[in-house]
Scaffold this motif. Structure first.
Motif, short mmCIF file in Angstrom:
data_model
loop_
_atom_site.label_atom_id
_atom_site.label_comp_id
_atom_site.label_asym_id
_atom_site.label_seq_id
_atom_site.Cartn_x
_atom_site.Cartn_y
_atom_site.Cartn_z
N PHE A 1 0.91 -1.10 0.10
CA PHE A 1 0.03 -0.01 0.10
C PHE A 1 0.88 1.23 -0.04
CE2 PHE A 1 -2.79 -3.30 1.94
CZ PHE A 1 -3.75 -3.42 1.05
N GLU A 2 0.32 2.40 0.29
CA GLU A 2 0.90 3.80 0.03
C GLU A 2 2.41 3.65 1.07
OE1 GLU A 2 -0.18 8.32 -0.51
OE2 GLU A 2 -1.39 7.08 0.68
N ALA A 3 2.24 3.37 2.31
CA ALA A 3 3.45 3.35 3.07
C ALA A 3 4.67 2.55 2.84
CB ALA A 3 2.97 3.08 4.66
N GLU A 4 4.04 1.37 2.27
CA GLU A 4 5.27 0.47 1.90
C GLU A 4 5.99 0.82 0.34
OE1 GLU A 4 2.47 -1.76 4.34
OE2 GLU A 4 2.05 -0.42 2.68
N THR A 5 5.09 1.40 -0.44
CA THR A 5 5.61 1.60 -1.79
C THR A 5 6.32 3.01 -1.63
OG1 THR A 5 3.68 0.83 -2.99
CG2 THR A 5 4.73 2.29 -4.08
N ASP A 6 5.79 4.00 -1.08
CA ASP A 6 6.45 5.17 -0.72
C ASP A 6 7.81 5.14 -0.05
OD1 ASP A 6 4.75 6.27 -2.25
OD2 ASP A 6 4.11 7.84 -0.93
N ALA A 7 7.80 4.15 1.03
CA ALA A 7 8.99 3.92 1.94
C ALA A 7 10.27 3.48 0.81
CB ALA A 7 8.91 2.97 2.93
N ARG A 8 10.07 2.65 -0.06
CA ARG A 8 11.04 2.16 -0.90
C ARG A 8 11.32 3.09 -2.16
NH1 ARG A 8 12.00 -3.29 -4.28
NH2 ARG A 8 14.42 -3.26 -4.42
N ARG A 9 10.02 3.53 -2.74
CA ARG A 9 10.37 4.51 -4.09
C ARG A 9 10.35 5.99 -4.00
NH1 ARG A 9 10.34 0.79 -8.06
NH2 ARG A 9 9.58 -1.38 -7.64
N GLY A 10 9.92 6.41 -2.63
CA GLY A 10 9.78 7.82 -2.69
C GLY A 10 8.27 8.16 -2.30
N ALA A 11 8.26 9.49 -1.78
CA ALA A 11 7.06 9.96 -1.33
C ALA A 11 6.21 10.36 -2.57
CB ALA A 11 7.32 11.45 -0.39
N GLY A 12 5.02 9.93 -2.65
CA GLY A 12 4.12 10.36 -3.77
C GLY A 12 3.89 9.36 -4.80
N THR A 13 5.02 8.19 -4.79
CA THR A 13 4.96 7.30 -5.91
C THR A 13 3.80 6.54 -5.87
OG1 THR A 13 7.40 7.17 -5.60
CG2 THR A 13 6.26 5.22 -6.85
N TYR A 14 3.11 6.23 -4.81
CA TYR A 14 1.75 5.23 -4.65
C TYR A 14 0.66 6.11 -5.50
CZ TYR A 14 -1.74 2.41 -3.15
OH TYR A 14 -2.89 1.33 -2.96
N GLN A 15 0.73 7.34 -5.23
CA GLN A 15 -0.53 8.03 -5.61
C GLN A 15 -0.39 8.07 -7.21
OE1 GLN A 15 -3.32 9.27 -4.37
NE2 GLN A 15 -2.60 8.22 -2.30
N ALA A 16 0.89 8.27 -7.62
CA ALA A 16 1.16 8.41 -9.12
C ALA A 16 0.83 6.94 -9.89
CB ALA A 16 2.44 8.64 -9.35
N VAL A 17 1.20 6.01 -9.06
CA VAL A 17 0.88 4.48 -9.55
C VAL A 17 -0.69 3.98 -9.81
CG1 VAL A 17 0.94 2.07 -9.05
CG2 VAL A 17 2.97 3.43 -8.80
N THR A 18 -1.16 4.73 -8.62
CA THR A 18 -2.99 4.55 -8.68
C THR A 18 -3.54 5.42 -9.77
OG1 THR A 18 -3.12 5.93 -6.75
CG2 THR A 18 -2.93 3.83 -6.27
N ARG A 19 -2.81 6.48 -9.98
CA ARG A 19 -3.53 7.31 -11.07
C ARG A 19 -3.31 6.65 -12.35
NH1 ARG A 19 -7.17 9.79 -13.74
NH2 ARG A 19 -6.37 11.46 -15.31
N ALA A 20 -1.98 5.93 -12.50
CA ALA A 20 -1.84 5.22 -13.87
C ALA A 20 -2.70 4.08 -14.07
CB ALA A 20 -0.27 4.61 -13.75
#
Length: 449
Positions: free
Chosen positions: A219-238
């Protein structure tokens, strides 16, 4: 379909008519087409076994596989579905594999089903534990080089190509050109998803043979922790863009000691299915590179947890799941070294696996077929499977010392241009994990029914 001999073209034409017949009334015609394909595969080598599984699943409308197939007709653009079905089922899985067998028998080496290639080493993210960011913007395969790889690949029966990196969509224009030039191939890309926008989605709709596998770490916490803040929101938008345009996509998940409980949770899979994912490609973390983080390796119990969860989800969830290591039992062991796939990095080095950064040759001065006959690839060919227990398939992660032996015998070089990694130092990082996993894997293997 071009690039085929006369008999292959005749078979392709028959299969294309069958797919057209299928689309006229899929729920009435799917069982008929499946039975016909089983009969066509007289040698029981190409599609017969898989077809029987689909046929059995399609007899129950409440079955998760029935729901997945149904979603391919309700959720996916008709033109895209037709093109991908033709390229996967006819070109890659049936006719392509027949050609692979002929070349394999003639040359006495492995011939892959898929080729993984890196258009670039550049990436717009800097994920923890990833080797790709080491090279910055220095390495790229030109369009002409990628086109040559695909052209050579089709000659030996390969019609499925996967992009990795770096971030492949840094080269999105060239990738679309490649899809356009080779409409009889299926192209998939591992991608962080942040560069997928409306314009690129429209290009995907136009070429019809490109599918993204979007990397998410939970989810957002795990994804952003490894890939950087805001990445999860960009992914879900895609994902929202792709779903709205009825384009197929899947997810690519690297499970580590830190996120395995999330990646393997029912909540997570249900959320990805709801977002539109049709497949999940799972990898366990590998400590590749001198700057790797061995602490991210999963424990034996965590790996067993993923083994059990994935098999449970295959019985209940309308999503196709693949675990690169834990599914060795279905692939007969290690799939690398050209046995099922190989990897060509952004410098052109031909490697046996995306996680094995050693080679004897470069695609810029060696043909694809000659690369498959190079010393390191022949070491793979001659030594596979590396273990009779196919839940221990990998010569690096699961069988300590096997990779080092092959690298030394073949006199392969490290393909890491900036910080070459000694193969013994690499394998030492995996020794404890291999020893811990061995008894667990043996119990699982011996308890199979």
């Amino acid at each position: 379909m071009s690039d085929l001999g006369f008999m292959e073209k005749m078979q392709a034409a028959g299969l294309q008519r069958a797919l057209a017949y299928l689309d006229s009334d899929p729920w009435e015609n799917i069982p008929k087409i499946i039975n016909w394909m089983i009969k066509l595969d007289r040698e029981e080598k190409y599609v017969a076994n898989q077809a029987r599984v689909v046929r059995d699943a399609m007899s129950d409308k409440d079955n998760n596989w029935y729901r997945l197939v149904e979603s391919m007709y309700t959720d996916i653009d008709d033109g895209v579905r037709k093109r991908l079905f033709e390229n996967f089922l006819i070109n890659a899985s049936f006719l392509g594999r027949k050609r692979q067998d002929k070349v394999r028998d003639k040359h006495g080496c492995n011939i892959p089903w898929a080729i993984l290639l890196d258009p670039t080493s550049a990436c717009n993210l800097h994920c923890i534990g990833c080797w790709a960011s080491e090279y910055g913007n220095k390495l790229n395969l030109s369009f002409e080089e990628m086109d040559s790889i695909v052209t050579q690949g089709k000659e030996i029966g390969v019609f499925f190509y996967i992009f990795s990196g770096g971030e492949p969509l840094v080269r999105k224009d060239d990738i679309i050109r490649l899809c356009e030039k080779h409409p009889n191939c299926a192209f998939l890309s591992f991608t962080n998803g942040t560069l997928i926008d409306e314009k690129f989605a429209d290009e995907m709709l136009r070429v019809k043979n490109f599918v993204p596998a979007i990397s998410v770490e939970g989810f957002e916490a795990e994804t952003d922790a490894r890939r950087g803040a805001g990445t999860y929101q960009a992914v879900t938008r895609a994902m929202e863009i792709l779903k709205a345009k009825k384009l197929p996509f899947g997810i690519s998940c690297c499970y580590t000691s830190q996120n395995v409980e999330t990646i393997g949770s029912e909540e997570y899979f249900d959320d990805m299915i709801e977002k539109g994912a049709k497949f999940a490609w799972l990898f366990t973390y590998m400590p590749v590179g001198n700057d790797a983080v061995p602490e991210l390796l999963v424990s034996a119990e965590q790996r067993k947890f993923m083994y059990n969860q994935v098999r449970s989800f295959r019985q209940t969830k309308p999503i196709f799941t693949m675990d690169f290591w834990n599914d060795g039992e279905y692939a007969g062991g290690c799939v690398a070294g050209g046995r099922r796939y190989l990897h060509i990095n952004a410098n052109g080095d031909v490697e046996p696996c995306a996680f094995i950064h050693y080679s004897n040759c470069n695609i810029r001065d060696t043909s694809l077929l000659d690369a498959l006959k190079s010393p390191l690839f022949m070491q793979y060919h001659d030594n596979q499977p590396f273990n009779d227990n196919h839940l221990r398939p990998c010569p690096l992660l699961d069988n300590h010392g096997r990779l080092a032996e092959m690298v030394e015998r073949s006199k392969a070089y490290s393909t890491d241009l900036q910080d070459p990694e000694n193969v013994h130092e690499l394998t030492t990082k995996c020794k404890d994990a291999a020893e811990d996993w061995a008894p667990v894997a043996d119990r699982l293997w011996n308890s199979r029914t």
